[in-house]
Design a protein around this motif. Sequence first.
Motif, PDB file in Angstrom:
ATOM      1  N   TRP A 181     -59.116   2.660 -26.351  1.00 59.00           N
ATOM      2  CA  TRP A 181     -58.776   2.657 -27.629  1.00 59.00           C
ATOM      3  C   TRP A 181     -57.289   1.855 -27.945  1.00 59.00           C
ATOM      4  O   TRP A 181     -57.143   1.113 -28.666  1.00 59.00           O
ATOM      5  N   TYR A 182     -56.313   2.261 -27.119  1.00 53.94           N
ATOM      6  CA  TYR A 182     -55.025   1.852 -26.946  1.00 53.94           C
ATOM      7  C   TYR A 182     -54.941   0.405 -26.678  1.00 53.94           C
ATOM      8  O   TYR A 182     -54.234  -0.384 -27.200  1.00 53.94           O
ATOM      9  N   ALA A 183     -55.689   0.150 -25.294  1.00 56.63           N
ATOM     10  CA  ALA A 183     -55.584  -1.111 -24.725  1.00 56.63           C
ATOM     11  C   ALA A 183     -56.068  -2.443 -25.675  1.00 56.63           C
ATOM     12  O   ALA A 183     -55.273  -3.193 -26.015  1.00 56.63           O
ATOM     13  N   GLU A 184     -57.220  -2.075 -26.329  1.00 57.37           N
ATOM     14  CA  GLU A 184     -57.865  -2.955 -27.173  1.00 57.37           C
ATOM     15  C   GLU A 184     -57.075  -2.839 -28.742  1.00 57.37           C
ATOM     16  O   GLU A 184     -56.834  -3.982 -29.125  1.00 57.37           O
ATOM     17  N   GLY A 185     -56.715  -1.775 -29.101  1.00 59.24           N
ATOM     18  CA  GLY A 185     -56.077  -1.841 -30.491  1.00 59.24           C
ATOM     19  C   GLY A 185     -54.732  -2.539 -30.435  1.00 59.24           C
ATOM     20  O   GLY A 185     -54.215  -3.056 -31.339  1.00 59.24           O
ATOM     21  N   MET A 186     -53.901  -2.116 -29.413  1.00 60.72           N
ATOM     22  CA  MET A 186     -52.643  -2.905 -29.228  1.00 60.72           C
ATOM     23  C   MET A 186     -52.713  -4.518 -28.998  1.00 60.72           C
ATOM     24  O   MET A 186     -51.813  -5.141 -29.483  1.00 60.72           O
ATOM     25  N   ALA A 187     -53.841  -4.915 -28.148  1.00 63.58           N
ATOM     26  CA  ALA A 187     -53.735  -6.364 -28.124  1.00 63.58           C
ATOM     27  C   ALA A 187     -54.481  -6.810 -29.146  1.00 63.58           C
ATOM     28  O   ALA A 187     -53.980  -8.044 -29.284  1.00 63.58           O
ATOM     29  N   GLU A 188     -55.083  -6.273 -30.286  1.00 61.78           N
ATOM     30  CA  GLU A 188     -55.451  -6.848 -31.257  1.00 61.78           C
ATOM     31  C   GLU A 188     -54.198  -7.113 -32.367  1.00 61.78           C
ATOM     32  O   GLU A 188     -53.913  -7.933 -32.951  1.00 61.78           O
ATOM     33  N   MET A 189     -53.467  -5.898 -32.137  1.00 63.50           N
ATOM     34  CA  MET A 189     -52.015  -5.848 -32.888  1.00 63.50           C
ATOM     35  C   MET A 189     -51.225  -7.126 -32.421  1.00 63.50           C
ATOM     36  O   MET A 189     -50.639  -7.763 -33.373  1.00 63.50           O
ATOM     37  N   GLY A 190     -51.362  -7.478 -31.212  1.00 63.72           N
ATOM     38  CA  GLY A 190     -50.552  -8.557 -30.661  1.00 63.72           C
ATOM     39  C   GLY A 190     -50.744 -10.072 -31.525  1.00 63.72           C
ATOM     40  O   GLY A 190     -49.773 -10.708 -31.443  1.00 63.72           O
ATOM     41  N   GLN A 191     -52.187  -9.975 -31.654  1.00 65.28           N
ATOM     42  CA  GLN A 191     -52.410 -11.324 -32.495  1.00 65.28           C
ATOM     43  C   GLN A 191     -51.797 -11.296 -33.798  1.00 65.28           C
ATOM     44  O   GLN A 191     -51.480 -12.358 -34.228  1.00 65.28           O
ATOM     45  N   TYR A 192     -51.807 -10.198 -34.588  1.00 64.51           N
ATOM     46  CA  TYR A 192     -50.993 -10.242 -35.871  1.00 64.51           C
ATOM     47  C   TYR A 192     -49.620  -9.987 -36.074  1.00 64.51           C
ATOM     48  O   TYR A 192     -49.103  -9.988 -37.135  1.00 64.51           O
ATOM     49  N   TRP A 193     -48.964  -9.726 -34.979  1.00 63.22           N
ATOM     50  CA  TRP A 193     -47.681  -9.244 -34.880  1.00 63.22           C
ATOM     51  C   TRP A 193     -46.618 -10.251 -35.422  1.00 63.22           C
ATOM     52  O   TRP A 193     -46.565 -11.407 -35.038  1.00 63.22           O
ATOM     53  N   ARG A 194     -45.967 -10.121 -36.741  1.00 63.35           N
ATOM     54  CA  ARG A 194     -45.039 -11.016 -37.126  1.00 63.35           C
ATOM     55  C   ARG A 194     -43.629 -10.262 -37.246  1.00 63.35           C
ATOM     56  O   ARG A 194     -43.683  -8.901 -37.952  1.00 63.35           O
ATOM     57  N   GLU A 195     -42.652 -10.941 -36.827  1.00 58.66           N
ATOM     58  CA  GLU A 195     -41.163 -10.038 -36.877  1.00 58.66           C
ATOM     59  C   GLU A 195     -40.989  -9.666 -38.303  1.00 58.66           C
ATOM     60  O   GLU A 195     -40.999 -10.176 -39.180  1.00 58.66           O
ATOM     61  N   GLY A 196     -40.701  -8.227 -38.308  1.00 58.12           N
ATOM     62  CA  GLY A 196     -40.206  -7.724 -39.640  1.00 58.12           C
ATOM     63  C   GLY A 196     -41.122  -7.453 -40.656  1.00 58.12           C
ATOM     64  O   GLY A 196     -41.003  -7.249 -41.823  1.00 58.12           O
ATOM     65  N   ASN A 197     -42.529  -7.940 -40.430  1.00 60.10           N
ATOM     66  CA  ASN A 197     -43.344  -7.924 -41.345  1.00 60.10           C
ATOM     67  C   ASN A 197     -44.289  -6.809 -40.884  1.00 60.10           C
ATOM     68  O   ASN A 197     -45.095  -6.745 -39.864  1.00 60.10           O
TER      69      ASN A 197
END
Length: 439
Positions: free
Chosen positions: A162-178
Amino acid sequence: MRTRKTGRRFVVCLSALLLVALALPWPVFAAEPVAAARKPADFRSQNFLVHTDVPPAEAKALLERLETMLKLISGYWGRKPSGIIECYIVRDLANWPDGAMPAGGVAKIREGAGVTISESLRSANAFVAKATVYSVADIGVPQHEAVHAYCQQTFGSVGPLWYAEGMAEMGQYWREGNLEVSCHPGVLDHIQKAQPKRTMREILDTNRQAGDTWENYAWRWALCHLLANNPNYKAQFRPLGVGLLLEQAVSFEETYGAVADQISFEYDFFLNHIDLGYRVDLCAWEWTRKFATPPPGGTPIASKVKAAAGWQPSGATLTAGTPYAYTASGTWQTAKDAKPVAADGGDKGKKNAPGRLIGIIMRASEPGQRFDISKPFELSAPFDLSEQGTLIPTTHGRLFLRCFDQWNELADNSGAVAFKLKLAAVGDPLPTPTATKPR
Ligand SMILES: [Zn+2]
């Protein structure tokens, strides 16, 4: 899906299936002509070595995106990336000589997906890991896989599913300060339409690993997004994550056991209101606020209600059928250039007017009973309030308040109203609210 085989780890990702299944165009590359056959070439940046058959300008743009993401995620986890991350990014397998990639990588690329294959050597207190990404030349997939590769090489593992895939998906969407929800439209659509929605317990259930789908990735992303951004939980989420990556004796249950029901409630609430632009930080529930029944002498209970937030505690526990007098002083705005309005929304009597003060009751079990935190949290239907009036609740429980606006449009709101509530039948009347007229 992750399986372990004699010292090798395979992190297999299905995120690209989302694009295939939904046939959604990926904005940047969609308008470009199909590239002619191109021999794979190598491209280097500070932390990546990319072998790819995409044109040089595209490869350069990809490296820039990967470096930006790596800067953000390594900043979040507080660890500099260890070693160069090697990636095979494939536009067309026909451009690649036989044997250029291992069969496991080729198979995933053929499916339109990606995989991170990792080899590690471990001793009692040290490890060396080399993770290699094999991915189709899309935008999201290489970024997703690069999160796994960073975790493998830097921490030695990617954590539980759950953590590995949840965080990897977050990596796609991560925008600084957003902090806004900015996930893939297909992910959003799936979460919005799914009934029933996946529960937090189901996401965390480690027995549900087989037959994984992109839909599972969506729910895991939502849970990680909530925990990483909600001020109630984010301070503990980062060290929990680092502990999971380092395979230390930490767990979700130990970290959050005492507030698991609250997380579950906020997770369900998030899923039920999710939209592009939704801010879990602004919509966090304030669990530490003390609630009391309005004193029998008629002394008011006061609270401040901000326009740029979700449901906020009034501090008052109400009894069904009892009349309460209330006032709300001040003005607020529901957009940057909107006219400031009072708590009537600037339009008395109009339902769902932006800027209207509205209330909701979190039910308590019995009249007059203390709030029972072990019981699931249940909400009444929302109801309209105004600048002043009498409220006769039909439900026992804790009163929460907010400024009516679309849930994904709270960030540009400003201003606050001062709310006061007392038993209607006793004590002095509440003073007429100030700033009742819009400026
Ligand atoms: Zn993955």
